[in-house]
Design a protein around this motif. Structure first.
Motif, short mmCIF file in Angstrom:
data_model
loop_
_atom_site.label_atom_id
_atom_site.label_comp_id
_atom_site.label_asym_id
_atom_site.label_seq_id
_atom_site.Cartn_x
_atom_site.Cartn_y
_atom_site.Cartn_z
N THR A 206 2.22 -8.90 68.15
CA THR A 206 3.12 -9.39 67.31
C THR A 206 2.41 -10.02 66.11
O THR A 206 3.07 -10.15 65.09
CB THR A 206 4.06 -10.17 68.30
N ARG A 207 1.41 -10.90 66.45
CA ARG A 207 0.86 -11.69 65.55
C ARG A 207 0.19 -10.71 64.20
O ARG A 207 0.30 -10.87 63.10
CB ARG A 207 -0.33 -12.20 66.00
N ARG A 208 -0.41 -9.45 64.80
CA ARG A 208 -1.25 -8.55 63.97
C ARG A 208 0.13 -7.79 62.87
O ARG A 208 0.09 -7.71 61.88
CB ARG A 208 -1.59 -7.67 64.65
N ARG A 209 1.28 -7.50 63.74
CA ARG A 209 2.41 -7.02 62.98
C ARG A 209 3.12 -7.82 62.00
O ARG A 209 3.08 -7.59 60.77
CB ARG A 209 3.60 -6.54 64.00
N VAL A 210 3.08 -9.31 62.17
CA VAL A 210 3.55 -10.17 61.26
C VAL A 210 2.80 -10.46 60.18
O VAL A 210 3.01 -10.30 59.02
CB VAL A 210 4.09 -11.71 62.11
N THR A 211 1.39 -10.45 60.46
CA THR A 211 0.36 -10.64 59.37
C THR A 211 0.59 -9.58 58.29
O THR A 211 0.48 -9.67 57.09
CB THR A 211 -1.19 -10.85 59.98
N TRP A 212 0.67 -8.29 58.90
CA TRP A 212 0.56 -7.12 57.86
C TRP A 212 1.76 -7.11 57.43
O TRP A 212 1.92 -6.61 55.99
CB TRP A 212 0.37 -5.77 58.59
N THR A 213 3.02 -7.65 57.72
CA THR A 213 4.34 -7.37 57.21
C THR A 213 4.02 -8.62 56.04
O THR A 213 4.66 -8.16 55.13
CB THR A 213 5.36 -7.77 58.21
N ILE A 214 3.60 -9.73 56.16
CA ILE A 214 3.46 -10.61 55.11
C ILE A 214 2.69 -10.21 54.14
O ILE A 214 2.95 -10.48 52.94
CB ILE A 214 3.09 -11.84 55.83
N LEU A 215 1.42 -9.59 54.36
CA LEU A 215 0.57 -9.19 53.51
C LEU A 215 1.30 -8.05 52.44
O LEU A 215 1.17 -8.03 51.28
CB LEU A 215 -0.56 -8.75 54.03
N ILE A 216 1.88 -7.15 53.12
CA ILE A 216 2.47 -5.90 52.22
C ILE A 216 3.72 -6.54 51.54
O ILE A 216 3.79 -5.95 50.41
CB ILE A 216 3.17 -4.92 53.30
N THR A 217 4.41 -7.44 52.17
CA THR A 217 5.61 -8.12 51.18
C THR A 217 5.08 -8.78 50.00
O THR A 217 5.59 -8.72 48.86
CB THR A 217 6.40 -9.25 52.20
N VAL A 218 3.78 -9.57 50.15
CA VAL A 218 3.27 -10.29 49.00
C VAL A 218 2.76 -9.25 47.99
O VAL A 218 2.94 -9.59 46.87
CB VAL A 218 2.09 -11.18 49.41
N ALA A 219 2.32 -8.17 48.30
CA ALA A 219 1.69 -7.33 47.47
C ALA A 219 2.76 -6.47 46.74
O ALA A 219 2.41 -6.32 45.63
CB ALA A 219 0.66 -6.09 48.38
N VAL A 220 3.85 -6.19 47.57
CA VAL A 220 4.86 -5.56 46.69
C VAL A 220 5.59 -6.51 45.71
O VAL A 220 5.87 -5.86 44.63
CB VAL A 220 6.11 -5.03 47.80
N VAL A 221 5.80 -7.87 46.17
CA VAL A 221 6.24 -8.77 45.20
C VAL A 221 5.42 -8.95 44.07
O VAL A 221 5.81 -8.71 42.80
CB VAL A 221 6.65 -10.07 45.86
#
Length: 145
Positions: free
Chosen positions: A20-35
């Motif tokens: 879960t922690r790994r999934r949340v971290t990747w979701t945040i990183l991808i969201t920041v990159a897209v923004v």
């Protein structure tokens, strides 16, 4: 005979938390990159779509050699757009014609943009006595002899 592994609830929960922690971290990183990518695309689109004749490049794009001195800057506008006119004194021991040739501005130098402002800057130079008059703009076509 092999003994079946026993179910370890703590091991299962630790693995689930890690996943879960790994999934949340990747979701945040991808969201920041897209923004950030959308912000950059918006800025570039704004520069090209909202560009007008009043845009002038900064004098910092001029490839001046060491010792050359900027004496003055002025903006001039006409029907084809605005230009930044810069008067430059060559370094000691160098003529104005040699400075213009060294910079590559005779007849025209095209300075590619950078990551923040990808527009190409056209740089023209003429000599006037012991000074070089440089004109910079975004709107000139490439010089063809």
């Amino acid at each position: 005979m092999e003994q079946a592994r026993t179910f370890d609830q703590d091991d299962w929960e630790t693995h689930a938390r890690r996943t879960t922690r790994r999934r949340v971290t990747w979701t945040i990183l991808i969201t920041v990159a897209v923004v950030l990518l959308l912000f950059y695309a918006g800025r570039v689109a704004w520069l090209f779509v909202m560009a007008d004749e009043g845009d002038v490049p900064p004098s910092s794009v001029i490839p001046l050699p060491a010792g050359a001195e900027i004496l003055g800057e002025s903006e001039g506008c006409g029907s084809g757009g605005c230009t930044l006119n810069v008067t430059v004194r060559p370094p000691a021991g160098q003529s104005a014609d040699d400075l213009a040739a060294e910079m590559g501005t005779t007849p025209q130098l095209l300075v590619p943009g950078n990551i923040w402002d990808p527009r190409t800057v056209s740089v023209f130079a003429t000599t006037s006595g012991s000074t070089v008059n440089i004109s910079l703009d975004f709107s000139s076509d490439e010089w063809v002899p």
